[in-house]
Design an enzyme around this catalytic site. Structure first.
Site, mmCIF file in Angstrom:
data_model
loop_
_atom_site.group_PDB
_atom_site.id
_atom_site.type_symbol
_atom_site.label_atom_id
_atom_site.label_comp_id
_atom_site.label_asym_id
_atom_site.label_seq_id
_atom_site.Cartn_x
_atom_site.Cartn_y
_atom_site.Cartn_z
ATOM 1 N N HIS A 152 0.836 -1.206 0.000
ATOM 2 C CA HIS A 152 0.000 0.000 0.000
ATOM 3 C C HIS A 152 0.874 1.261 0.000
ATOM 4 O O HIS A 152 0.585 2.235 -0.697
ATOM 5 C CB HIS A 152 -0.879 0.046 1.254
ATOM 6 N N GLN A 193 -18.457 -5.608 -1.263
ATOM 7 C CA GLN A 193 -17.597 -6.472 -2.077
ATOM 8 C C GLN A 193 -17.276 -7.790 -1.399
ATOM 9 O O GLN A 193 -16.508 -8.584 -1.931
ATOM 10 C CB GLN A 193 -16.317 -5.733 -2.494
ATOM 11 N N MET A 221 2.743 -9.217 -0.931
ATOM 12 C CA MET A 221 2.214 -8.649 0.311
ATOM 13 C C MET A 221 0.696 -8.561 0.236
ATOM 14 O O MET A 221 0.133 -8.264 -0.816
ATOM 15 C CB MET A 221 2.810 -7.271 0.551
HETATM 16 P P1 AMP Z 1 -6.654 -3.588 -0.388
HETATM 17 O O1 AMP Z 1 -6.413 -2.800 0.843
HETATM 18 O O2 AMP Z 1 -6.256 -5.019 -0.294
HETATM 19 O O3 AMP Z 1 -8.031 -3.376 -0.966
HETATM 20 O O4 AMP Z 1 -5.662 -2.983 -1.474
HETATM 21 C C1 AMP Z 1 -5.662 -1.611 -1.766
HETATM 22 C C2 AMP Z 1 -4.792 -1.377 -2.962
HETATM 23 O O5 AMP Z 1 -3.477 -1.817 -2.691
HETATM 24 C C3 AMP Z 1 -5.268 -2.160 -4.204
HETATM 25 O O6 AMP Z 1 -5.118 -1.342 -5.356
HETATM 26 C C4 AMP Z 1 -4.338 -3.334 -4.212
HETATM 27 O O7 AMP Z 1 -4.144 -3.885 -5.497
HETATM 28 C C5 AMP Z 1 -3.062 -2.704 -3.711
HETATM 29 N N1 AMP Z 1 -2.158 -3.711 -3.173
HETATM 30 C C6 AMP Z 1 -2.402 -4.604 -2.187
HETATM 31 N N2 AMP Z 1 -1.332 -5.412 -2.001
HETATM 32 C C7 AMP Z 1 -0.401 -5.032 -2.905
HETATM 33 C C8 AMP Z 1 0.905 -5.486 -3.235
HETATM 34 N N3 AMP Z 1 1.477 -6.499 -2.607
HETATM 35 N N4 AMP Z 1 1.572 -4.834 -4.219
HETATM 36 C C9 AMP Z 1 0.992 -3.812 -4.894
HETATM 37 N N5 AMP Z 1 -0.231 -3.342 -4.632
HETATM 38 C C10 AMP Z 1 -0.931 -3.941 -3.649
#
Ligand code: AMP
Length: 283
Positions: A36, A60, A183
């Site tokens: 993030h 979702q 991650m």
């Molecule tokens: P989330 O909090 O899981 O909904 O993720 C929020 C944003 O962070 C989304 O755009 C995810 O694709 C991105 N994200 C989560 N984990 C990673 C990662 N390991 N590498 C790159 N982006 C990530």
């Protein structure tokens, strides 16, 4: 600055734009990790007023998914964002984002019919709806998403085109642990033993990538190679697919475009996803 209501968020972003600032946006569900934070740094490089949202979006999650136990740590998240120079953190309550009597959803088309779509009915509609709401409140010039959620990124890019939203959507590369595990906030659910087995996802992507580099162009053979790695360690497999990286459709002929290898599997109850776009190495 932590903002709690859509009204505060809109006013803050309106004021920033009125003073000539370019607004950047990173939507998240919190439990922030380095992946993030890399998105936030990317947004900072492209905009001068960066907003991060932290919202575990109920629409979702399916009825048997992990909405209730999804990790939440607003204060820890705010501490991680503080050194990055984020202008505002938006952390609304559920009822502020979904007001009484609300009934509108963004319907997603064919891009939601493959990979995670059939296994998580309504998931991408929930994602597209909350992202559209957040875009409407923030009015960003640029928004940064991770390629970790490759299908989500493709759907958001499609929505921005289809709805003529004046937003540049950037896809940031997947950020990995030193041993290759992508991650994820959900990695926190893994026991040490499951954490070790979870390396099968990145190993599977590596196996398919090596075969592609060696000239393999048959999508089902690439998928079998990847699947064998996942099968050797995961408790169950949702899918191991090789699809066109732009349309997310299966290949009916030898691969002539860019293939995406996408995996979803479970370690115990924890569902993990990972993916890689296979590129021809420069000859
Ligand atoms: P989330 O909090 O899981 O909904 O993720 C929020 C944003 O962070 C989304 O755009 C995810 O694709 C991105 N994200 C989560 N984990 C990673 C990662 N390991 N590498 C790159 N982006 C990530």
């Amino acid at each position: 600055m932590i903002l709690r209501t859509p009204g505060e968020l809109r006013k803050t972003c309106d004021d920033a734009r009125a003073s000539g600032k370019r607004v950047g946006f990173v939507p998240t569900m919190g439990a922030l990790h380095e992946g993030h934070l890399a998105l936030v740094r990317e947004a900072k490089a492209r905009a001068d007023f960066v907003v991060v949202s932290i919202f575990v979006n109920p629409t979702q999650f399916g009825p048997n998914e992990d909405f209730a136990r999804y990790p939440r740590d607003l204060h820890g998240d705010a501490a991680k964002l503080a050194p990055l120079g984020v202008a505002a953190v938006f952390a609304p309550e559920r009822d502020a984002m979904y007001v009484a009597n609300e009934e509108t959803r963004v319907r997603v088309g064919a891009l939601a019919e493959t990979l995670c779509g059939p296994l998580r009915p309504g998931h991408f509609e929930g994602v597209a709806t909350v992202v559209a709401k957040l875009f409407a409140l923030v009015g960003p010039s640029v928004a940064v998403f991770g390629r970790k959620d490759y299908q989500q990124l493709a759907i958001v890019k499609r929505m921005v085109l289809d709805l003529f939203l004046p937003i540049e959507v950037i896809g940031h590369p997947i950020v990995r642990e030193p041993d290759g595990l992508a991650m994820s906030s959900r990695n926190a659910y893994l026991s040490a033993e499951q954490r070790a087995r979870a390396l099968c996802l990145s190993r599977a992507l590596g196996a398919a990538g090596a075969a592609f580099q060696a000239g393999e162009r048959d999508a089902s053979r690439l998928a079998s190679l990847a699947r064998a790695e996942v099968e050797s360690a995961a408790d169950s497999i949702d899918y191991v697919s090789v699809v066109d990286a732009d349309t997310l459709r299966a290949f009916s002929e030898p691969i002539a475009t860019r293939p995406l290898v996408a995996i979803a599997c479970r370690l115990g109850k924890t569902r993990l996803i990972d993916n890689a776009v296979l590129e021809r190495s420069p000859s």
